[in-house]
Design an enzyme around this catalytic site. Structure first.
Site, mmCIF file in Angstrom:
data_model
loop_
_atom_site.group_PDB
_atom_site.id
_atom_site.type_symbol
_atom_site.label_atom_id
_atom_site.label_comp_id
_atom_site.label_asym_id
_atom_site.label_seq_id
_atom_site.Cartn_x
_atom_site.Cartn_y
_atom_site.Cartn_z
ATOM 1 C CG ASP A 179 -1.998 1.010 1.203
ATOM 2 O OD1 ASP A 179 -2.178 1.642 0.148
ATOM 3 O OD2 ASP A 179 -2.680 1.176 2.227
ATOM 4 C CG ASP A 185 -3.377 3.838 -3.295
ATOM 5 O OD1 ASP A 185 -4.355 3.175 -3.672
ATOM 6 O OD2 ASP A 185 -3.382 4.533 -2.274
ATOM 7 C CD GLU A 186 -5.687 -0.693 -1.166
ATOM 8 O OE1 GLU A 186 -5.350 -1.431 -0.219
ATOM 9 O OE2 GLU A 186 -6.678 0.056 -1.127
#
Length: 373
Positions: free
Chosen positions: A27, A121-122
């Site tokens: 993350d 983003d993860e």
């Protein structure tokens, strides 16, 4: 061992569950805001919010300097500014965020093809068997985080565990720029001590219902019989029963089919006027369309979500004969559904629009994509 942990009634015992996977949840730390601080040195070390600063604006992301003041994503901009008078608002640059996300995915792919993105983003990674034959998952997480820093200049945090749920929980333990491990032995105890409101997948409404049923922690959840959880939470009861024992057999799904794309916004002030509601719905529809266009998705079903001031929520859907071909068609479908809601007795505090029932990618989208490469 508690009676409801035994297998005498056909139930699963944690002792019989042997975890075999090595799962990472990677993350990025304050991703949008960190990109802006990376690209603009004047923003470094300062409280930054990505989003609109207008009266009805909403924070999309906040730097860690801003989070100290209680500024979080989805917070109305006026509230964020009140909490942090020195807050600097920056308009989002999604094209840049997407480009950085591609760089990060390429780093993941150096280790495994079992990558399940959750957002820009993860992502989850299954590194049980990995391309570099590294036996220790924590070492892989360290290498990936260092490589992300080298290539993008950004920090990432990671969680390492034997299942997706606990990997997700672990990635928050040492943020920012850290990593944590939850082992198979420690898993059940970790879940037992975790407040249910912090469970990934348990929203505020479900957490409130659990609290009314005297379920505050994972241990409380574990104490409830399977029949009780099924009666109160339907099919989710099975999942709560298992996860309260540290059991999550869900596999990383690299080719997970996207079933819907949606966007919603909670307003600083309740809306009573149809024209005002229309003006708020259009940017949400535009956002959904941009995402679908980027992913080569075109759906036939449009769903409107409306939450009123008293938190009552309704949805209205419409399915077309052919996939929606233009952004204006999506917007018009949403407005048509919205018009049927008015006049309203209670103010509207949230609007959302979703497209689903996807068809095959449209050739027009494919042509556009090929021109951008």
């Amino acid at each position: 061992m508690d009676d409801d942990d035994s297998t005498t009634h056909g139930r699963i015992s944690p002792e019989q569950f042997v975890p075999v996977r090595k799962i990472l949840h990677v993350d990025m730390d304050a991703f949008y805001a960190s990109v802006e601080q990376r690209d603009n040195p004047d923003l470094r070390g300062k409280p930054v919010a990505v989003g609109g600063s207008a009266a009805r604006g909403v924070v999309a992301a906040a730097s860690y300097e801003a989070r100290v003041f209680g500024v979080r994503s989805a917070l109305p901009s006026v509230t964020a500014k009140r909490r942090c008078p020195d807050l600097i608002f920056v308009k989002p640059r999604f094209d840049v965020y997407r480009a950085v996300s591609v760089q990060i995915r390429e780093i993941f792919a150096e280790h495994t093809d079992l990558i399940e993105p959750l957002s820009l983003d993860e992502a989850y990674l299954d590194v049980t068997e990995n391309k570099q034959n590294i036996a220790i998952a924590t070492e892989i997480a360290t290498i990936i985080r260092a490589r992300i820093k080298e290539v993008t200049g950004l920090n990432a945090s990671a969680g390492i565990s034997y299942c997706k749920f606990l990997a997700k929980m672990a990635s928050d333990l040492n943020k920012p720029n850290g990593q944590a491990v939850i082992t198979p032995k420690a898993g059940p105890e970790f879940v037992a001590n975790l407040p249910v409101k912090k469970f990934h997948g348990v929203g505020p409404a479900t957490a409130a219902k659990m609290e009314r049923l005297s379920i505050v922690t994972g241990a409380d959840l574990r104490s409830k019989p399977l029949e009780f959880l099924q009666a109160n939470f339907g099919k989710s009861g099975n999942w709560y029963y298992r996860i309260s024992r540290g059991i999550d057999e869900g596999a990383v799904q690299p080719n997970r089919e996207r079933k819907s794309v949606g966007a919603e916004d909670t307003f600083a002030e309740d809306i009573f006027d149809f024209e005002a509601a229309k003006s708020e719905l259009k940017p949400l529809a535009d956002k959904v369309w941009r995402h679908c266009e980027a992913k080569l998705l075109s759906g036939r079903t449009v769903t409107l979500k409306v939450k009123f001031a008293d938190f009552r929520q309704i949805t209205r859907s419409r399915t077309t004969a052919e996939p929606i071909a233009e952004a204006t068609d999506l917007t018009e479908a949403g407005i048509s559904l919205l018009s049927a809601v008015f006049p309203v007795e209670k103010g509207i505090r949230l609007l959302g629009i979703t497209m689903s029932n996807f068809a095959e990618p449209q050739s027009r989208f494919a042509e556009q994509l090929s021109l951008e490469i």
